[in-house]
Design an enzyme around this catalytic site. Structure first.
Site, PDB file in Angstrom:
ATOM      1  N   ASN A   1       0.848  -1.189   0.000  1.00 37.18           N
ATOM      2  CA  ASN A   1       0.000   0.000   0.000  1.00 37.18           C
ATOM      3  C   ASN A   1       0.894   1.254   0.000  1.00 37.18           C
ATOM      4  OD1 ASN A   1      -1.416   2.280   1.063  1.00 37.18           O
ATOM      5  ND2 ASN A   1      -3.054   0.931   1.737  1.00 37.18           N
TER       6      ASN A   1
ATOM      7  N   HIS B   1       0.976   6.240   1.841  1.00 40.26           N
ATOM      8  CA  HIS B   1       1.716   7.210   2.652  1.00 40.26           C
ATOM      9  C   HIS B   1       2.883   7.863   1.918  1.00 40.26           C
ATOM     10  CE1 HIS B   1      -1.066   6.772   5.733  1.00 40.26           C
ATOM     11  NE2 HIS B   1      -0.750   5.532   6.047  1.00 40.26           N
TER      12      HIS B   1
ATOM     13  N   HIS C   1      -5.719   3.548  -1.444  1.00 42.55           N
ATOM     14  CA  HIS C   1      -7.030   3.915  -0.913  1.00 42.55           C
ATOM     15  C   HIS C   1      -7.343   5.331  -1.381  1.00 42.55           C
ATOM     16  CE1 HIS C   1      -9.713   4.247   2.972  1.00 42.55           C
ATOM     17  NE2 HIS C   1     -10.371   4.551   1.874  1.00 42.55           N
TER      18      HIS C   1
ATOM     19  N   ARG D   1      -9.389   8.044  -0.772  1.00 36.71           N
ATOM     20  CA  ARG D   1     -10.341   8.459   0.263  1.00 36.71           C
ATOM     21  C   ARG D   1     -11.233   9.569  -0.257  1.00 36.71           C
ATOM     22  NH1 ARG D   1      -8.670   6.510   5.605  1.00 36.71           N
ATOM     23  NH2 ARG D   1     -10.442   7.692   6.352  1.00 36.71           N
TER      24      ARG D   1
ATOM     25  N   ARG E   1      -7.091  12.870   0.985  1.00 37.65           N
ATOM     26  CA  ARG E   1      -5.995  13.362   1.838  1.00 37.65           C
ATOM     27  C   ARG E   1      -4.627  12.854   1.389  1.00 37.65           C
ATOM     28  NH1 ARG E   1      -7.136  10.089   7.408  1.00 37.65           N
ATOM     29  NH2 ARG E   1      -9.174  11.030   7.149  1.00 37.65           N
TER      30      ARG E   1
ATOM     31  N   GLU F   1      -8.787   0.413  -2.854  1.00 35.68           N
ATOM     32  CA  GLU F   1      -9.594   0.446  -1.634  1.00 35.68           C
ATOM     33  C   GLU F   1     -10.495   1.655  -1.719  1.00 35.68           C
ATOM     34  OE1 GLU F   1      -7.373   0.760   1.924  1.00 35.68           O
ATOM     35  OE2 GLU F   1      -6.259  -1.073   1.573  1.00 35.68           O
TER      36      GLU F   1
ATOM     37  N   THR G   1      -8.143   3.589   8.506  1.00 41.37           N
ATOM     38  CA  THR G   1      -9.361   2.782   8.602  1.00 41.37           C
ATOM     39  C   THR G   1      -9.372   2.078   9.959  1.00 41.37           C
ATOM     40  OG1 THR G   1      -8.996   2.399   6.273  1.00 41.37           O
ATOM     41  CG2 THR G   1     -10.763   1.155   7.287  1.00 41.37           C
TER      42      THR G   1
ATOM     43  N   GLU H   1     -10.991  -9.400   3.459  1.00 44.51           N
ATOM     44  CA  GLU H   1      -9.701  -9.024   4.052  1.00 44.51           C
ATOM     45  C   GLU H   1      -9.941  -8.885   5.546  1.00 44.51           C
ATOM     46  OE1 GLU H   1      -7.504  -5.734   2.330  1.00 44.51           O
ATOM     47  OE2 GLU H   1      -6.413  -5.435   4.218  1.00 44.51           O
TER      48      GLU H   1
ATOM     49  N   HIS I   1      -3.609  -4.552   7.994  1.00 43.54           N
ATOM     50  CA  HIS I   1      -3.711  -3.403   8.898  1.00 43.54           C
ATOM     51  C   HIS I   1      -2.786  -3.586  10.083  1.00 43.54           C
ATOM     52  CE1 HIS I   1      -5.233   0.279  10.557  1.00 43.54           C
ATOM     53  NE2 HIS I   1      -5.831   0.456   9.413  1.00 43.54           N
TER      54      HIS I   1
HETATM   55  N1  PXP Z   1      -5.875  -2.984   4.475  1.00 43.74           N
HETATM   56  C1  PXP Z   1      -6.823  -2.011   4.509  1.00 43.74           C
HETATM   57  C2  PXP Z   1      -8.211  -2.360   4.117  1.00 43.74           C
HETATM   58  C3  PXP Z   1      -6.486  -0.696   4.894  1.00 43.74           C
HETATM   59  O1  PXP Z   1      -7.436   0.253   4.914  1.00 43.74           O
HETATM   60  C4  PXP Z   1      -5.140  -0.404   5.205  1.00 43.74           C
HETATM   61  C5  PXP Z   1      -4.758   0.995   5.575  1.00 43.74           C
HETATM   62  O2  PXP Z   1      -4.938   1.838   4.487  1.00 43.74           O
HETATM   63  C6  PXP Z   1      -4.198  -1.443   5.129  1.00 43.74           C
HETATM   64  C7  PXP Z   1      -4.590  -2.728   4.787  1.00 43.74           C
HETATM   65  C8  PXP Z   1      -2.739  -1.204   5.412  1.00 43.74           C
HETATM   66  O3  PXP Z   1      -2.584  -0.893   6.763  1.00 43.74           O
HETATM   67  P1  PXP Z   1      -1.167  -0.411   7.279  1.00 43.74           P
HETATM   68  O4  PXP Z   1      -0.889   0.897   6.633  1.00 43.74           O
HETATM   69  O5  PXP Z   1      -1.362  -0.308   8.754  1.00 43.74           O
HETATM   70  O6  PXP Z   1      -0.176  -1.474   6.887  1.00 43.74           O
END
Ligand code: PXP
Length: 245
Positions: free
Chosen positions: A10, A13, A46, A48, A52, A73, A104, A154, A194
């Protein structure tokens, strides 16, 4: 199922850092390419509602550039559905979204007889796009998720990741194992994510039913210090160690 858990990286960030300055760098698309070259099986973003971090353009460019799979996402809204139908990601993961949250915070409530989830799953399926539902590791949620016609769930690993004692962590792990087994028995594909990091990923990668992990914050955080290539390779190595233990 040793050595087969796939990694979705992901890159949200990377965009968070870019948006902090309102400039063009760092570019999440460049991070996605680096992640793929390091062995990532999928790129996750994601989009959003408040934009952001990831922007609409990022999703469009990623669709053109990503050579593995693109997982979008998104919240369960008509606006996001229209974007997904236009962009055609390889997978859509439906997530709950609250504007005030930092990330999330919980899973979707599939038991709330919310016809929107079923409708969005149906419309995506008609367009050939499989859907995953981000849910808590809970038997009722797994059953309700399956009833929506989704292809995948998930499982939310946030409580496992944040557990403050090994007893609590074991309890969360047990919940995740049961939910993964139930989901698989109902014909769903199983992902998890997550809060996963280099230390806690092994126990999750060991769970045979879990085919795919989505990991963002820990990889991007490490990449700031050692580079994206090494950060992704180290995560894959940590997953493989967990699978083999
Ligand atoms: N899975 C989902 C559905 C999420 O919303 C997120 C955060 O955007 C993640 C995985 C990844 O989480 P993390 O950034 O804590 O690894």
């Amino acid at each position: 199922m040793s050595g087969t858990t796939r990694l979705g990286v992901n890159v949200d960030h990377v965009a968070t850092l870019r948006q902090a300055r309102g400039t063009k760098t760092p570019d999440p698309v460049a991070a996605a390419v680096a992640a793929e070259l390091a062995g990532a099986d999928m790129i996750t973003v994601h989009l959003r509602e408040d934009r952001r971090h990831i922007q609409d353009r990022d999703v469009r460019v990623l669709r053109e550039v990503v050579s593995t799979r693109l997982n979008l996402e998104m919240a369960v809204t008509d606006e996001m559905l229209a974007i997904a139908l236009q962009v055609q990601p390889d997978l859509v993961t439906l997530v709950p979204e609250r504007r005030e949250e930092r990330t999330t915070e919980g899973g979707l409530d599939c038991t709330a007889s919310d016809e929107r989830i079923e409708r969005v799953v149906r419309e995506l399926k008609a367009a050939g796009i499989p859907t995953s539902l981000f849910i808590d590791a809970d038997t009722q949620q797994v059953r309700a998720a399956q009833a929506t016609g989704a292809d995948m769930i998930e499982l939310h690993t946030g409580d496992y990741a944040l557990a403050t004692s090994s007893k609590l962590q074991r309890r969360e792990l047990a919940r995740i194992r049961v939910a993964a087994a139930n989901g698989r028995a109902s014909g769903l594909q199983i992902a998890a994510g997550h809060g996963l990091d280099y230390r806690n990923v092994g126990e999750i990668a060991r769970i045979g039913e879990i085919e795919e992990l989505n990991i963002g914050h820990s990889i991007v955080g490490r990449a700031v210090l050692v580079g994206f290539d090494r950060a992704v390779r180290e995560m894959i190595a940590a997953m493989r160690v967990g699978e083999a233990s």
